[in-house]
Write a protein that holds these residues in place. Structure first.
Motif, PDB file in Angstrom:
ATOM      1  N   SER A  69      18.910  14.971 -39.607  1.00  0.00           N
ATOM      2  CA  SER A  69      19.874  14.345 -39.252  1.00  0.00           C
ATOM      3  C   SER A  69      20.089  13.730 -40.530  1.00  0.00           C
ATOM      4  O   SER A  69      18.971  13.246 -41.404  1.00  0.00           O
ATOM      5  CB  SER A  69      19.251  13.016 -38.383  1.00  0.00           C
ATOM      6  N   GLY A  70      21.121  13.672 -41.376  1.00  0.00           N
ATOM      7  CA  GLY A  70      21.192  13.515 -42.848  1.00  0.00           C
ATOM      8  C   GLY A  70      21.129  14.532 -43.629  1.00  0.00           C
ATOM      9  O   GLY A  70      21.505  14.041 -44.853  1.00  0.00           O
ATOM     10  N   ILE A  71      21.267  15.923 -42.801  1.00  0.00           N
ATOM     11  CA  ILE A  71      21.787  16.838 -44.122  1.00  0.00           C
ATOM     12  C   ILE A  71      22.425  17.617 -42.997  1.00  0.00           C
ATOM     13  O   ILE A  71      22.909  18.308 -42.262  1.00  0.00           O
ATOM     14  CB  ILE A  71      20.192  17.666 -44.246  1.00  0.00           C
ATOM     15  N   ASN A  72      23.874  18.111 -43.943  1.00  0.00           N
ATOM     16  CA  ASN A  72      24.624  19.012 -43.390  1.00  0.00           C
ATOM     17  C   ASN A  72      24.551  20.117 -43.859  1.00  0.00           C
ATOM     18  O   ASN A  72      25.484  21.001 -44.560  1.00  0.00           O
ATOM     19  CB  ASN A  72      25.960  18.701 -44.127  1.00  0.00           C
ATOM     20  N   ALA A  73      23.501  20.957 -42.608  1.00  0.00           N
ATOM     21  CA  ALA A  73      23.326  22.086 -43.051  1.00  0.00           C
ATOM     22  C   ALA A  73      22.567  22.509 -41.902  1.00  0.00           C
ATOM     23  O   ALA A  73      21.979  22.540 -41.148  1.00  0.00           O
ATOM     24  CB  ALA A  73      21.742  22.045 -44.408  1.00  0.00           C
ATOM     25  N   ASP A  74      22.913  24.195 -41.470  1.00  0.00           N
ATOM     26  CA  ASP A  74      22.090  25.201 -40.966  1.00  0.00           C
ATOM     27  C   ASP A  74      20.152  25.063 -41.607  1.00  0.00           C
ATOM     28  O   ASP A  74      20.243  25.633 -42.487  1.00  0.00           O
ATOM     29  CB  ASP A  74      22.557  26.376 -40.559  1.00  0.00           C
ATOM     30  N   ILE A  75      19.724  24.499 -40.766  1.00  0.00           N
ATOM     31  CA  ILE A  75      17.985  25.552 -41.394  1.00  0.00           C
ATOM     32  C   ILE A  75      17.484  26.206 -40.904  1.00  0.00           C
ATOM     33  O   ILE A  75      17.240  25.963 -39.493  1.00  0.00           O
ATOM     34  CB  ILE A  75      17.568  23.534 -41.682  1.00  0.00           C
TER      35      ILE A  75
END
Length: 404
Positions: A69-75
């Motif tokens: 939440s807070g980061i728009n990326a697949d990690i």
């Protein structure tokens, strides 16, 4: 545009991984760039964190894919385990690096990013991929460590490989200017085709001109901030305060912020010599900035460069600083002296406790010198140190230029 960001998993990001909520603690150069990449609507961001021993306590036996939440990326998180165990030998560590490289290579072929951004902890993967693929690669150096210097002069199997990897044809290399001699190392170690950008890190803001307000008017106060480890100078700082008391008859108050393996040793030393030392441990960033305003001077004895994030913040607060003299033979702190020398107080070396005690005693006797150094530092900080927004703007512009 598609950007693949590859970095070791730092301890300051562990909490974000465990809670699946973006709350980084430390590593601002990593955290702030990820935030900006994530918020940019023109960028499709993909992140890979690889677990390395010594940088995180996260216990992860298998790889996993997460959203934070807070980061728009697949990690993706790549486990640091080899055959179900943490690697303890060089062979096992090499197997782990080969495994990480294979997995990253496979993901690159699937994702087809426009640019790949590697941090220094991924040099094995970065150097190889930069040589075998045509995708633009950016290599990020977080200052020059002793191991990086050894790789250029010691002849053994691992260092031969590292030397070859550093010579990879990166599209660009970004090095933190932390006083560790980046310019000389980059000149001698990198491929001449790789454009090298050496930048100071940023600060949150530059404080207003400093006014010395003494919380303890009867005591001259000296601040030390950093890991309490052998190469950071905490024990030497304490020994200098002992000399101030016993040799120069000075009533000095020490404030120590940080934690580390020498903490208990230093506490016992302080009690033995009945010093007035305030061990504050790890405290929030805002309180560290308050302590800069409440102390007369600040001591930094890092052997490998004194433009760290903590020191830049001290400079930005207009602090009177005591640091080791630069080392001409490897250019450690040459840039520190070039930019801020007028505002600094010097000791011959990080281990010269007698000289440090003399400098502290001299400042205690000359308050006007402290006022001059603080004002000078404030003006030089405004001239040379960028805000974090300005610093990340430069990096974003470079990434976009290479990606396009």
């Amino acid at each position: 545009m598609k950007i693949l960001y590859v970095a070791r998993l730092y301890s300051g990001l562990e909490n974000s991984i465990n809670e699946l909520n973006w709350e980084p603690r430390g590593v601002p150069t990593v955290a702030k760039l990820i935030e900006r990449l994530s918020k940019d609507e023109s960028i499709n961001l993909r992140i890979i964190f690889s677990v390395k021993d010594g940088y995180t306590t996260l216990s992860l036996t298998n790889d996993k894919k997460i959203k934070i939440s807070g980061i728009n990326a697949d990690i993706s998180i790549l486990s640091g385990y080899v055959f179900g165990h943490l690697p303890k030998t060089k062979i096992h560590k090499m197997i782990r690096e080969i495994s990480h490289t294979y997995k990253i290579f496979r993901l690159i072929l699937i994702e087809k990013p426009n640019v790949i951004y590697f941090d220094h902890g991924s040099i094995w993967t970065a150097g190889l991929i930069s040589r075998v693929l045509s995708i633009p690669t950016i290599f990020r150096v977080m200052g020059i460590s002793p191991a990086m210097r050894r790789s250029q002069v010691q002849v053994n199997f691992v260092n031969r490989i590292l030397k070859w990897l550093y010579k990879a044809p990166f599209s660009a290399v970004i090095s933190t200017e932390d006083g560790s001699g980046s310019k000389l190392w980059c000149k001698n170690s990198l491929n001449h085709k790789a454009t090298c950008h050496i930048w100071l890190n940023g600060v949150n803001h530059i404080s207003s001109p400093p006014i010395i307000t003494e919380t303890h008017p009867e005591k001259f106060s000296v601040l030390f901030v950093g890991r309490l480890d052998p190469d950071k100078g905490g024990k030497e700082f304490l020994e200098a305060l002992i000399l101030c008391k016993n040799k120069f008859n000075k009533n000095i108050r020490g404030v120590i912020i940080g934690d580390g393996i020498e903490m208990q040793l230093m506490q016992k030393l302080s009690q033995k010599h009945q010093l007035d030392i305030d061990f504050q441990g790890l405290i929030p960033h805002a309180k560290i900035m308050d302590m800069h305003k409440q102390t007369h001077c600040y001591v930094s004895l890092n052997q490998f460069g004194n433009l760290s994030n903590a020191n830049l913040e001290a400079m930005a607060s207009g602090q009177c600083m005591i640091v080791p003299q630069p080392k001409p033979y490897n250019e450690i702190d040459a840039i520190t002296d070039s930019l801020f020398g007028q505002a600094l107080c010097y000791v011959p070396s990080p281990t010269n406790t007698d000289a440090l005690a003399r400098v502290i005693s001299d400042l205690e006797e000359n308050p006007n010198k402290i006022i001059y150094k603080k004002r000078c530092m404030y003006h030089l900080a405004r001239k040379y140190i960028p805000t974090w927004e300005e610093r990340i703007d430069k990096e974003m512009a470079l990434i976009k230029d290479i990606a396009s």
